[in-house]
Design a protein around this motif. Structure first.
Motif, short mmCIF file in Angstrom:
data_model
loop_
_atom_site.label_atom_id
_atom_site.label_comp_id
_atom_site.label_asym_id
_atom_site.label_seq_id
_atom_site.Cartn_x
_atom_site.Cartn_y
_atom_site.Cartn_z
N UNK A 136 -6.55 11.65 -4.26
CA UNK A 136 -5.42 12.58 -4.11
C UNK A 136 -5.20 12.88 -2.64
N UNK A 137 -6.31 12.97 -1.88
CA UNK A 137 -6.22 13.14 -0.42
C UNK A 137 -5.47 11.98 0.21
N UNK A 138 -5.69 10.77 -0.31
CA UNK A 138 -5.01 9.58 0.23
C UNK A 138 -3.51 9.62 -0.05
N UNK A 139 -3.11 10.20 -1.20
CA UNK A 139 -1.68 10.33 -1.52
C UNK A 139 -1.03 11.27 -0.52
N UNK A 140 -1.72 12.37 -0.23
CA UNK A 140 -1.21 13.35 0.74
C UNK A 140 -1.11 12.71 2.12
N UNK A 141 -2.08 11.85 2.43
CA UNK A 141 -2.15 11.20 3.74
C UNK A 141 -1.03 10.19 3.96
N UNK A 142 -0.61 9.51 2.88
CA UNK A 142 0.36 8.42 3.04
C UNK A 142 1.69 8.93 3.53
N UNK A 143 2.30 8.18 4.44
CA UNK A 143 3.63 8.59 4.94
C UNK A 143 4.69 8.15 3.94
N UNK A 144 5.86 8.75 4.04
CA UNK A 144 6.96 8.34 3.16
C UNK A 144 6.86 8.96 1.79
N UNK A 145 7.41 8.25 0.81
CA UNK A 145 7.55 8.77 -0.55
C UNK A 145 6.21 8.98 -1.24
N UNK A 146 6.08 10.13 -1.89
CA UNK A 146 4.86 10.42 -2.67
C UNK A 146 4.72 9.44 -3.82
N UNK A 147 5.87 9.11 -4.45
CA UNK A 147 5.86 8.20 -5.59
C UNK A 147 5.32 6.83 -5.19
N UNK B 76 2.28 -10.48 -0.17
CA UNK B 76 2.36 -9.15 -0.80
C UNK B 76 2.52 -8.07 0.28
N UNK B 77 1.74 -8.19 1.38
CA UNK B 77 1.83 -7.24 2.49
C UNK B 77 3.22 -7.21 3.11
N UNK B 78 3.84 -8.39 3.22
CA UNK B 78 5.20 -8.49 3.77
C UNK B 78 6.19 -7.76 2.84
N UNK C 102 8.65 -4.51 3.62
CA UNK C 102 10.09 -4.50 3.29
C UNK C 102 10.45 -3.31 2.39
N UNK C 103 9.53 -2.95 1.49
CA UNK C 103 9.78 -1.84 0.57
C UNK C 103 9.44 -0.48 1.17
#
Length: 503
Positions: A156-167, A425-427, A431-432
């Motif tokens: 859950x900490x990693x979700x908070x950490x990620x930039x951009x959309x929570x979804x 996949x990383x590319x 893009x997404x």
């Protein structure tokens, strides 16, 4: 007084000519494998285990420990310079460290990582020496249910950490958890999601995913751009040393990262990795000072905090190994192997039955940290030279190093193909607009979570309430739930979106 006596035994054992040589060899090898993408400490220690047969036990363990914490130093170098985490704990260093390199500030970024690592390593070793005996009692209270809850909190900490959309962040974590399920079921021995491909029965390698998504994905994204828009590494480097302002911002981040890493490293379950993610999350949550660079754009705190945390975590992760005989991560599992090769039973009795080994290993960490700072600081200029290599040469060199590194872990061409697939996949992720760091955390923690959940349910005879009836487990789950509630609050959500706006 006991501590001083014990440390004098340790320094007496570590300061022999033979042990100093092996500490140096370990630190040098660790730095090199940290710098080379794809060749992690696990692979190197596994390859060198047979060589330790001929060494005395203290020298063997000093060398293997040097490789481990040396790779934590080296891993930040490739993360900062070529956007490749040389080590899993360097995944978050990539975010701001590489941006600093692109802005011509690779020198201060590498110096921040090196100095932060040195300070945290010394503090972590001091904690290991002073608190190893009493801290075993804390670790004894952690059962499978507590580990599972701790990992839920980490995700859950990693979700908070990620930039951009929570979804998108949640989707990346779920995808990471699903990829972690590929392989052989631990309990039944049945192959899962392997599609009758023999190579997949062992699961997907972490190195293949990390190198593909971060390394090859970035290369494909750059190749897709017109030549004039490509990221060129020949940016002018503005000095190799952090400025006075940098030091002002770095110091509190190093202290916070060290405290966090020292605490999380004690708990079995990926101390160094969780520490670096948690430290980055914490730094990001603190308010930016006037004139400070935003996170994700090259903030020096985003390098100093996680690098200090992962080094402190790496040192204190020896506590569960030396005091309980529990390896908290794959490297420590190999250290257990090295100890059993020399007929040493890891666990609380090591301290009493083999004090020279126990305290000699601890004393060697101080010596090793000093060696690393002496080794790494003068090399900053050399690493910076990498930035002046023309991109048309750098592309194939990174591809080749990744391929050699991945191939050398299992001597299997399948892994090279996997890196290529994950590169595509990383590319797609780029893009997404999806950030790959949560995917990696989900992938690493997934199998550990599953194992601990199944073990907890096995001990409670299938009763799920075991997760909420044990106080520590309940506390960790409440903390995770609070984190979700806080992030979903409208005021916090809008502020979070503002913090992650791309310039």
């Amino acid at each position: 007084m006991d501590l001083i006596n014990n440390l004098s035994i340790g320094f007496g054992a570590a300061f022999t000519f033979q042990n100093l040589i092996y500490a140096f060899v370990g630190c040098l090898l660790g730095t090199l494998i940290g710098v080379l993408p794809g060749i992690g400490p696990v692979a190197t220690i596994a390859m060198l285990l047979p060589a330790t047969y001929a060494l005395p036990p203290v020298a063997a363990l000093i060398m293997l420990a040097g490789i481990y914490y040396g790779s934590q130093y080296g891993g930040s170098t490739t993360a900062i310079l070529v956007n490749l985490p040389g080590e899993s704990a360097s995944v978050v260093t990539v975010i701001d460290g590489h941006q600093m390199a692109k802005n011509g500030r690779a020198g201060p970024a590498l110096a921040a990582a090196g100095l932060g690592s040195f300070f945290a390593g010394c503090v972590g070793t001091l904690i290991l020496a002073a608190f190893a005996p009493p801290l075993t009692e804390v670790a004894f209270k952690f059962g499978p249910a507590e580990y599972f809850s701790l990992m839920i909190l980490g995700l859950i900490g990693a979700v908070v950490l990620a930039s951009g959309s929570l979804l998108k962040a949640i989707c990346m974590i779920v995808l990471g958890l699903l990829l972690g399920l590929v392989g052989t079921d631990v309990n039944s021995g049945v192959a899962r999601y392997s599609f009758d491909i023999p190579e997949l029965t062992d699961g997907i390698g972490f190195i293949a995913i990390a190198m593909g998504v971060f390394g090859y994905g970035e290369i494909i994204a750059n190749l897709a751009k017109p030549e004039e828009e490509r990221e060129i590494f020949t940016a002018k480097v503005q000095g190799l040393w952090p400025t006075k302002d940098d030091f002002k911002r770095m110091l509190p981040a190093v202290l916070r990262g060290t405290a966090l890493g020292s605490t999380l490293g004690i708990l079995p379950g990926g101390g160094a990795l969780l520490s670096s993610f948690a430290a980055y999350t914490m730094e990001k949550k603190l308010k930016l000072k006037p004139g400070e660079v935003p996170f994700g754009k090259g903030n020096i705190r985003g390098v100093a905090g996680p690098e200090s945390a992962n080094n402190a975590g790496a040192q204190t992760s020896f506590i569960p190994l030396l005091t309980l005989g529990i390896p908290p991560n794959p490297v420590m599992a190999l250290m257990v192997g090295a100890m059993t090769i020399h007929n040493i039973q890891p666990g609380p009795q090591v301290m009493t039955s083999n004090p020279e080994l126990f305290w000699g290993l601890i004393a060697s960490m101080w010596i090793g940290n000093l060696m690393l700072i002496i080794l790494n600081m003068p090399l900053i200029g050399m690493w910076i030279k990498l930035l002046s290599i023309p991109y048309r040469w750098l592309f194939p060199a990174i591809v080749l190093f990744c391929a050699i590194g991945v191939y050398s872990t299992n001597n299997n061409t399948w892994d090279v193909w996997m890196v290529a697939i994950f590169g595509v996949v990383g590319y797609v992720f780029i893009k997404l607009g999806c950030e790959p760091a949560p995917l990696l955390l989900g992938f690493i923690l997934g199998p550990m979570m599953e194992e601990n959940l199944r073990r907890a349910l096995l001990l409670s005879r299938g009763d799920w309430s075991v997760l909420v009836t044990r106080p520590i487990s309940l506390g960790l789950l409440i903390a995770a739930a609070l984190l979700i509630v806080i992030v979903l609050l409208p005021a916090v959500k809008s502020k979070r979106e503002e913090a992650f706006v791309e310039e």
